[in-house]
Design an enzyme around this catalytic site. Sequence first.
Site, mmCIF file in Angstrom:
data_model
loop_
_atom_site.group_PDB
_atom_site.id
_atom_site.type_symbol
_atom_site.label_atom_id
_atom_site.label_comp_id
_atom_site.label_asym_id
_atom_site.label_seq_id
_atom_site.Cartn_x
_atom_site.Cartn_y
_atom_site.Cartn_z
ATOM 1 N N ASP A 1 15.115 3.270 -1.373
ATOM 2 C CA ASP A 1 15.947 4.357 -1.659
ATOM 3 C C ASP A 1 17.517 4.159 -2.173
ATOM 4 O OD1 ASP A 1 13.938 6.265 -1.177
ATOM 5 O OD2 ASP A 1 14.090 6.126 0.748
ATOM 6 N N ASN B 1 11.177 -4.259 1.485
ATOM 7 C CA ASN B 1 10.396 -3.831 2.571
ATOM 8 C C ASN B 1 8.955 -4.727 2.927
ATOM 9 O OD1 ASN B 1 8.535 -2.530 1.047
ATOM 10 N ND2 ASN B 1 10.198 -1.369 0.123
ATOM 11 N N LYS C 1 8.029 16.417 1.898
ATOM 12 C CA LYS C 1 8.372 15.887 0.475
ATOM 13 C C LYS C 1 7.345 16.487 -0.507
ATOM 14 C CE LYS C 1 9.475 11.216 2.377
ATOM 15 N NZ LYS C 1 9.135 10.186 3.129
HETATM 16 O O1 PMT Z 1 1.261 -1.819 0.253
HETATM 17 P P1 PMT Z 1 0.948 -1.965 1.534
HETATM 18 O O2 PMT Z 1 1.220 -3.209 2.474
HETATM 19 O O3 PMT Z 1 -0.710 -1.726 1.559
HETATM 20 O O4 PMT Z 1 1.506 -0.643 2.231
HETATM 21 C C1 PMT Z 1 1.303 0.911 2.039
HETATM 22 C C2 PMT Z 1 2.261 1.516 2.129
HETATM 23 C C3 PMT Z 1 2.502 1.932 3.419
HETATM 24 C C4 PMT Z 1 3.467 1.130 1.609
HETATM 25 C C5 PMT Z 1 1.619 2.874 1.266
HETATM 26 O O5 PMT Z 1 0.710 3.473 1.715
HETATM 27 C C6 PMT Z 1 2.957 4.114 1.097
HETATM 28 O O6 PMT Z 1 2.899 4.702 2.148
HETATM 29 N N1 PMT Z 1 3.751 4.020 0.359
HETATM 30 C C7 PMT Z 1 4.834 4.718 0.062
HETATM 31 C C8 PMT Z 1 5.901 4.332 1.017
HETATM 32 C C9 PMT Z 1 7.368 5.066 0.865
HETATM 33 O O7 PMT Z 1 8.364 4.309 0.432
HETATM 34 O O8 PMT Z 1 7.150 6.207 1.370
HETATM 35 P P2 PMT Z 1 8.723 7.084 1.201
HETATM 36 O O9 PMT Z 1 8.137 8.411 2.296
HETATM 37 O O10 PMT Z 1 9.853 6.328 1.335
HETATM 38 O O11 PMT Z 1 8.330 7.820 -0.516
HETATM 39 C C10 PMT Z 1 7.631 8.970 -0.638
HETATM 40 C C11 PMT Z 1 6.922 8.876 -2.039
HETATM 41 O O12 PMT Z 1 8.100 8.670 -2.985
HETATM 42 C C12 PMT Z 1 6.391 7.605 -2.340
HETATM 43 O O13 PMT Z 1 5.315 7.897 -3.131
HETATM 44 C C13 PMT Z 1 7.325 6.565 -3.024
HETATM 45 O O14 PMT Z 1 6.250 5.865 -3.843
HETATM 46 C C14 PMT Z 1 8.058 7.636 -3.821
HETATM 47 N N2 PMT Z 1 9.474 7.427 -4.133
HETATM 48 C C15 PMT Z 1 10.275 6.970 -2.978
HETATM 49 C C16 PMT Z 1 11.497 6.678 -3.326
HETATM 50 C C17 PMT Z 1 11.981 6.201 -4.921
HETATM 51 N N3 PMT Z 1 13.023 6.041 -5.184
HETATM 52 N N4 PMT Z 1 10.966 6.400 -5.949
HETATM 53 C C18 PMT Z 1 9.832 6.848 -5.427
HETATM 54 O O15 PMT Z 1 8.954 7.025 -6.299
#
Ligand code: PMT
Length: 418
Positions: A294, A225, A354
């Site tokens: 994911d 990503n 979440k």
């Molecule tokens: O790195 P940059 O270019 O500065 O961009 C910042 C960002 C947009 C990446 C950051 O601010 C951000 O939003 N990070 C989380 C992105 C994300 O994957 O969101 P999500 O909605 O898919 O996941 C939710 C949370 O679960 C996140 O805290 C993620 O780290 C965590 N997660 C998700 C999937 C997984 N398998 N393990 C996790 O720990």
Amino acid sequence: MHMNKKNFRVGLGVAGGIAAYKAVEVLRLLQKSGCEVRVAMTKHATEFIQPLTFRALTESYVLVDDYAPENPDPIAHINFSQTIDLLLIVPATANIIAKFAGGIADDFLSSTFLASTAPVLIAPAMNTTMWENPATRRNIKQLKKDGVYFVKPIAGELACKTVGTGKLEDVENIVAQALRLLNSRFQIPNSKSENNDLNNLQSEKILLTVGGTREAIDPVRFISNHSSGKMGFAIAEAAQTRGASVTVVAGVTSVKPPENVKVIRAISAEEMYQAVMKELPNATVFIGAAAVSDYRPRNIADTKIKKTNQDFLTLELKKTPDILLNVSTNRHEKLLVIGFAAETNNVAGYAKSKMEKKNLDLVVANDITKKGAGFNTDTNIATILIKNSRKKIELPLMSKRAMADKILDEIMKLRKIN
Ligand code: PMT
């Protein structure tokens, strides 16, 4: 208990760049916060802005040249440097940075830097090519090693009409960082707890995931990503400046990590999960800023997948471990668990669900469709949601570094409650 803010004395050094006029705003904001400010300028700075402006605002003589006949103090660089709590340089040019790094003292400001034992905070502003020049990089690295603090410039349109990194950080954030540094330096430890101040993270051990993961398809291809690591590294830098010990588990990033922060590289979601679980027992705060894939390919081909006559190729995907969920499930009592949510629609709604599903203490929701927010930008726009609270903290467009401090402020408020 704190030293009264009114007692903070700031030496404001102004170097010769177009952004010199912004030093006036910095001066005003420092004064509004109760600081006494004295100004020193380089000779070139006086080409951009008159010493009289600063003199009128500070009601003090503005030092440019110790040898000037009108200078009321014959050993001004010693007296000035030893009566300040912070030396703040706004803006810092490549030249003044080079002089500081090399220990050259050929004018008032560079002599003051050498003669001062106060902490130094430098806010650079310059053309992108000068900022990226190996000589500038080397000088900054050296100064950081010497314990000098920096307020990184941000990307934007520069005076030379180019777009790139080199623009002075917002004045509000420069002042906020100066005050944080002063507050953390001059905190008098309290008998009950050292951690009675939102600015002071000295007793926190912060574990952070940063950047994107890369999931191999075959030896040459992967799923990934756009995460650059900017948001996560900004948090790491802010936390480290505020005294926390910081460990970053970093996936793929396009920017360099801050100095003096422990970085463990973990490229895939599985590697990131293993690294986090190993470090978790030492942490007091976990922040999931990484964009973790994911799903990953169920099977990784041993050899490069060849093109065939078929128009379609099916890739079977398998769920990766949810790091954040696992951290939250295995948490020890003192651990605060913070998640991010990158959403394209119904931002607050999905973020809230979440937070509940993963039992988070706080979630930072960014709407990645907004201009200036989300992946690979120097700025962000976000909403903070807090467990068991209906309050939504809206963080408008600001640099990721400024946002990092806002996020840490909210985390420390939670620490005070828990
Ligand atoms: O790195 P940059 O270019 O500065 O961009 C910042 C960002 C947009 C990446 C950051 O601010 C951000 O939003 N990070 C989380 C992105 C994300 O994957 O969101 P999500 O909605 O898919 O996941 C939710 C949370 O679960 C996140 O805290 C993620 O780290 C965590 N997660 C998700 C999937 C997984 N398998 N393990 C996790 O720990």
